[in-house]
Design an enzyme around this catalytic site. Structure first.
Site, PDB file in Angstrom:
ATOM      1  N   ARG A 100      -3.511   8.958  -9.761  1.00 41.01           N
ATOM      2  CA  ARG A 100      -4.718   9.206 -10.554  1.00 41.01           C
ATOM      3  C   ARG A 100      -5.939   9.605  -9.718  1.00 41.01           C
ATOM      4  O   ARG A 100      -6.949  10.041 -10.247  1.00 41.01           O
ATOM      5  CB  ARG A 100      -5.037   7.959 -11.398  1.00 41.01           C
ATOM      6  N   ASN A 144      -3.773 -11.097 -13.874  1.00 41.33           N
ATOM      7  CA  ASN A 144      -3.249 -11.283 -12.527  1.00 41.33           C
ATOM      8  C   ASN A 144      -4.013 -10.372 -11.564  1.00 41.33           C
ATOM      9  O   ASN A 144      -4.096  -9.166 -11.777  1.00 41.33           O
ATOM     10  CB  ASN A 144      -1.753 -10.917 -12.536  1.00 41.33           C
ATOM     11  N   ALA A 184       0.821  -1.214   0.000  1.00 41.46           N
ATOM     12  CA  ALA A 184       0.000   0.000   0.000  1.00 41.46           C
ATOM     13  C   ALA A 184       0.854   1.262   0.000  1.00 41.46           C
ATOM     14  O   ALA A 184       0.487   2.278   0.574  1.00 41.46           O
ATOM     15  CB  ALA A 184      -0.926  -0.008   1.216  1.00 41.46           C
ATOM     16  N   GLY A 238       8.763  -0.636  -6.936  1.00 43.93           N
ATOM     17  CA  GLY A 238       7.965  -1.703  -7.539  1.00 43.93           C
ATOM     18  C   GLY A 238       7.452  -2.697  -6.502  1.00 43.93           C
ATOM     19  O   GLY A 238       7.885  -2.697  -5.352  1.00 43.93           O
ATOM     20  N   THR A 239       6.534  -3.557  -6.954  1.00 46.24           N
ATOM     21  CA  THR A 239       5.909  -4.510  -6.023  1.00 46.24           C
ATOM     22  C   THR A 239       6.923  -5.518  -5.485  1.00 46.24           C
ATOM     23  O   THR A 239       6.812  -5.974  -4.344  1.00 46.24           O
ATOM     24  CB  THR A 239       4.747  -5.247  -6.710  1.00 46.24           C
ATOM     25  N   ASN A 265     -46.146  16.206  26.678  1.00 47.43           N
ATOM     26  CA  ASN A 265     -46.378  16.727  25.332  1.00 47.43           C
ATOM     27  C   ASN A 265     -45.770  18.119  25.223  1.00 47.43           C
ATOM     28  O   ASN A 265     -46.027  18.992  26.055  1.00 47.43           O
ATOM     29  CB  ASN A 265     -47.879  16.795  25.022  1.00 47.43           C
ATOM     30  N   ALA A 280     -46.547  22.650  19.716  1.00 44.54           N
ATOM     31  CA  ALA A 280     -45.906  23.022  18.455  1.00 44.54           C
ATOM     32  C   ALA A 280     -45.050  24.274  18.624  1.00 44.54           C
ATOM     33  O   ALA A 280     -45.390  25.190  19.374  1.00 44.54           O
ATOM     34  CB  ALA A 280     -46.971  23.281  17.397  1.00 44.54           C
ATOM     35  N   LYS A 309     -30.906  17.795  19.938  1.00 47.00           N
ATOM     36  CA  LYS A 309     -29.499  17.511  20.195  1.00 47.00           C
ATOM     37  C   LYS A 309     -29.334  17.246  21.685  1.00 47.00           C
ATOM     38  O   LYS A 309     -29.892  17.975  22.504  1.00 47.00           O
ATOM     39  CB  LYS A 309     -28.645  18.712  19.800  1.00 47.00           C
TER      40      LYS A 309
HETATM   41  C1  UD1 Z   1       0.054  -5.056 -10.394  1.00 46.34           C
HETATM   42  C2  UD1 Z   1       0.671  -6.307 -11.006  1.00 46.34           C
HETATM   43  C3  UD1 Z   1      -0.200  -6.765 -12.179  1.00 46.34           C
HETATM   44  C4  UD1 Z   1      -1.616  -6.998 -11.718  1.00 46.34           C
HETATM   45  C5  UD1 Z   1      -2.170  -5.778 -11.004  1.00 46.34           C
HETATM   46  C6  UD1 Z   1      -3.488  -6.109 -10.343  1.00 46.34           C
HETATM   47  C7  UD1 Z   1       3.079  -6.087 -10.681  1.00 46.34           C
HETATM   48  C8  UD1 Z   1       4.379  -5.769 -11.339  1.00 46.34           C
HETATM   49  N1  UD1 Z   1       2.005  -6.008 -11.445  1.00 46.34           N
HETATM   50  O1  UD1 Z   1       0.094  -4.059 -11.394  1.00 46.34           O
HETATM   51  O2  UD1 Z   1       0.327  -7.943 -12.738  1.00 46.34           O
HETATM   52  O3  UD1 Z   1      -2.441  -7.334 -12.801  1.00 46.34           O
HETATM   53  O4  UD1 Z   1      -1.266  -5.333  -9.977  1.00 46.34           O
HETATM   54  O5  UD1 Z   1      -4.112  -4.957  -9.852  1.00 46.34           O
HETATM   55  O6  UD1 Z   1       3.063  -6.422  -9.528  1.00 46.34           O
HETATM   56  N2  UD1 Z   1       3.104  -0.836  -4.441  1.00 46.34           N
HETATM   57  C9  UD1 Z   1       3.963  -0.605  -3.413  1.00 46.34           C
HETATM   58  N3  UD1 Z   1       5.237  -0.220  -3.701  1.00 46.34           N
HETATM   59  C10 UD1 Z   1       5.681  -0.067  -4.961  1.00 46.34           C
HETATM   60  C11 UD1 Z   1       4.776  -0.313  -6.011  1.00 46.34           C
HETATM   61  C12 UD1 Z   1       3.508  -0.699  -5.726  1.00 46.34           C
HETATM   62  O7  UD1 Z   1       3.612  -0.746  -2.249  1.00 46.34           O
HETATM   63  O8  UD1 Z   1       6.853   0.275  -5.136  1.00 46.34           O
HETATM   64  C13 UD1 Z   1       1.724  -1.239  -4.138  1.00 46.34           C
HETATM   65  C14 UD1 Z   1       0.712  -0.249  -4.647  1.00 46.34           C
HETATM   66  O9  UD1 Z   1       0.396   0.702  -3.628  1.00 46.34           O
HETATM   67  C15 UD1 Z   1      -0.481  -1.128  -4.968  1.00 46.34           C
HETATM   68  C16 UD1 Z   1       0.148  -2.477  -5.311  1.00 46.34           C
HETATM   69  O10 UD1 Z   1       1.456  -2.448  -4.801  1.00 46.34           O
HETATM   70  O11 UD1 Z   1      -1.328  -1.293  -3.850  1.00 46.34           O
HETATM   71  C17 UD1 Z   1       0.168  -2.735  -6.817  1.00 46.34           C
HETATM   72  O12 UD1 Z   1       0.948  -1.734  -7.443  1.00 46.34           O
HETATM   73  P1  UD1 Z   1       0.494  -1.041  -8.780  1.00 46.34           P
HETATM   74  O13 UD1 Z   1       1.522  -0.046  -9.145  1.00 46.34           O
HETATM   75  O14 UD1 Z   1      -0.916  -0.592  -8.691  1.00 46.34           O
HETATM   76  O15 UD1 Z   1       0.629  -2.270  -9.795  1.00 46.34           O
HETATM   77  P2  UD1 Z   1      -0.181  -2.495 -11.108  1.00 46.34           P
HETATM   78  O16 UD1 Z   1       0.462  -1.745 -12.206  1.00 46.34           O
HETATM   79  O17 UD1 Z   1      -1.617  -2.285 -10.872  1.00 46.34           O
END
Ligand code: UD1
Ligand code: MG
Length: 487
Positions: free
Chosen positions: A29, A185, A23, A94-95, A392, A395, A366
């Site tokens: 967006r 995914n 998260a 990244g994730t 009562n 009014a 209140k």
């Molecule tokens: C990701 C998946 C994709 C999948 C999709 C589903 C990857 C590379 N891709 O893409 O295959 O179909 O989710 O919704 O995993 N986050 C972090 N730190 C980061 C990046 C992301 O905590 O550095 C969190 C984001 O807050 C989010 C989640 O990971 O809650 C997914 O990240 P997001 O950037 O939305 O990935 P998608 O491009 O949606």
């Protein structure tokens, strides 16, 4: 709600060592000063919904990776899920990077579940089913997938000829062949914790975004001889993520429909489900009837036989059996058994209506306790008051609680009759069985059984209109009476 039911699968739950919720993303967006995962649908934040579904799995540890809006997210988590720990991801790598941070310093075995914090539709049931499959097959990794009618933006599920999962390819890295795949995914995975810990360090940033993709771990594990499952979920709605306000509204509407359907199946009459908004946190008993344009929010609890609406909003209210609330707005109020509210009334904080009590048309209250069977039927303000039983309030009576600086309390006894248009200037007390004369401004206590009169005595100036307004319709109308007398 399905996802809130207690879990049966205890042997599995015992195996669920850790859940990681990703998260840390910016949520660009959303165009909001509020972090994305703190936006609300159906009375819970996005991450709150995810944690509710996760909670039903009874995991040993829950880690939430936070980044954007860290302080706000951590403060919220401390409130709604004090058991979770947070991991700070300073730079969004990244994730895969987020998962590396979540695993750093752990040496766990068993199962780890990873999911995102922005999928409010996901149910605990589906997570359980993924775990069930993962454990039953003894897989190294299991991915929850869905067939999405518009897969744009999602990672695609690439299966081999035998149907087994080969790899996950992100939209931005996909060729036309891969882009034509509808199976996507969900971003929800169960892993063997040891295998994941071994593989997560082997990710590379060799992709269009220069990030570490968690999804790449699937191919790594497969190449190392791991077994991979892809579990196709029946209803793709569950995996929908919220990335902008349009998707926020879409998921709110989908959750509304899901919640309404569950209440209807449990015996609640909802006359118009499209205009009835019930938070996931509300409780409604069977044989409650809800008319159109009604919202039941927060921790509201509605007992059987109550009739709510049309066009009524209840926020964190308790409504007892058989009460009826019409076209009104109530916040933090308790509406007694068989009590009546409205139309067009506003009951605020700490209002308590007793059994059979009434806050009728155009009434504001209140911090008011209204005793059993007491009625405030029309056009009144009752603030900071205690009213006994069987009383009562005429009014247009106003409980004058504010002297411009401080609020004061008014006490009205049992079986009192307050005359219409009385001003009860607080602090003041009206004894049991007392009356006040209509139009009185009551500034002193009225003893039990007394009639409080506080107004100018009436005098009639005879012939005034004929003298001062001669020639008007009023004077002509009045003159008829003098003619009649003469005739
Ligand atoms: C990701 C998946 C994709 C999948 C999709 C589903 C990857 C590379 N891709 O893409 O295959 O179909 O989710 O919704 O995993 N986050 C972090 N730190 C980061 C990046 C992301 O905590 O550095 C969190 C984001 O807050 C989010 C989640 O990971 O809650 C997914 O990240 P997001 O950037 O939305 O990935 P998608 O491009 O949606
Ligand atoms: Mg996403």
């Amino acid at each position: 709600m399905d996802q809130e039911r207690p879990v049966r699968l205890t042997h599995m739950s015992a195996n669920l060592e850790m859940v990681v919720v990703l998260a840390a993303g910016e949520g660009t967006r959303m165009k909001s000063s509020t972090p994305k995962v703190l936006h609300e649908v159906a009375g819970r934040t996005l991450v709150g919904h995810v944690l509710k579904a996760v909670d039903s799995l009874k995991p040993k540890h829950v880690r939430v990776v936070v980044g954007a809006g860290r302080e706000a997210v951590e403060a919220h988590l401390a409130q709604v899920a004090p058991g979770v720990t947070t991991v700070f991801q300073e730079r969004r790598g990244g994730t895969g990077h987020a998962t590396q941070l979540a695993l750093a310093g752990t040496n766990i075995s068993g199962t780890i579940l990873i999911l995102a914090g922005d999928t409010p539709m996901l149910t605990g049931q589906s997570l359980q089913e993924l775990l069930k499959l993962h454990h039953a097959g003894g897989f190294t990794a299991s991915v929850l997938t869905a067939e999405h009618p518009d897969p744009t933006g999602y990672g695609r599920i690439v299966r081999g000829d035998d149907g087994s999962l080969l790899r996950i390819v992100e939209e931005r890295d996909a060729d036309d062949f891969v882009k034509a795949i509808y199976e996507v995914n969900s971003g929800v995975y169960a892993f063997d914790a040891k295998a994941l810990t071994g593989a997560i360090g082997k990710l590379s940033t060799d992709n269009s975004q220069g990030e570490l993709y968690l999804t790449d771990v699937i191919e790594i594990l497969r190449n190392e001889g791991g077994t991979i499952a892809a579990a196709l979920i029946e209803d793709f709605i569950e995996i929908l993520g919220v990335n902008d306000r349009v998707q926020l509204a879409e998921s709110a509407a989908l959750l509304r429909d899901r919640i309404n359907e569950e209440f209807m199946r449990a015996g609640v009459t909802i006359v118009d489900p499209t205009t009835t908004w019930i938070d996931a946190t509300a409780e409604i008993a069977s044989d409650v009837t809800i008319y159109p344009g009604t919202a039941i929010l927060g921790s509201s609890k509605i007992a059987t036989g109550a009739i709510i609406g049309p066009r009524t909003t209840l926020e964190s209210c308790t409504v007892l059996a058989g009460a009826k609330i019409v076209e009104s707005n109530c916040i933090n109020a308790t509406i007694g058994k068989d009590a009546q509210v409205g139309p067009y009334s506003y009951l605020r904080k700490d209002t308590v209506l007793g059994t059979g009590a009434k806050a009728g048309a155009f009434v504001e209250m209140k911090n008011a306790k209204v005793g059993d069977g007491s009625k405030v039927p029309h056009l009144s303000y009752v603030g900071d008051a205690t009213i006994g039983e069987g009383t009562n309030i005429g009014a247009a009576t106003i409980f004058v609680n504010y002297d411009g600086v401080e609020k004061h309390h008014t006490t009205v006894g049992d079986h009192v009759r307050i005359g219409s248009d009385s001003m009860l200037v607080a602090p003041v007390s009206i004894g049991d069985g007392a009356y006040t004369a209509a139009g009185s401004v009551i500034t002193e206590d009225v003893p039990p059984g007394a009639m409080g009169v506080a107004r100018g005595k009436q005098r009639n100036v005879l012939g005034w209109v004929m003298r001062k307004r001669s020639g008007t319709q009023s004077a002509k109308a009045a003159a008829r009476h003098s003619d009649e007398k003469k005739g």
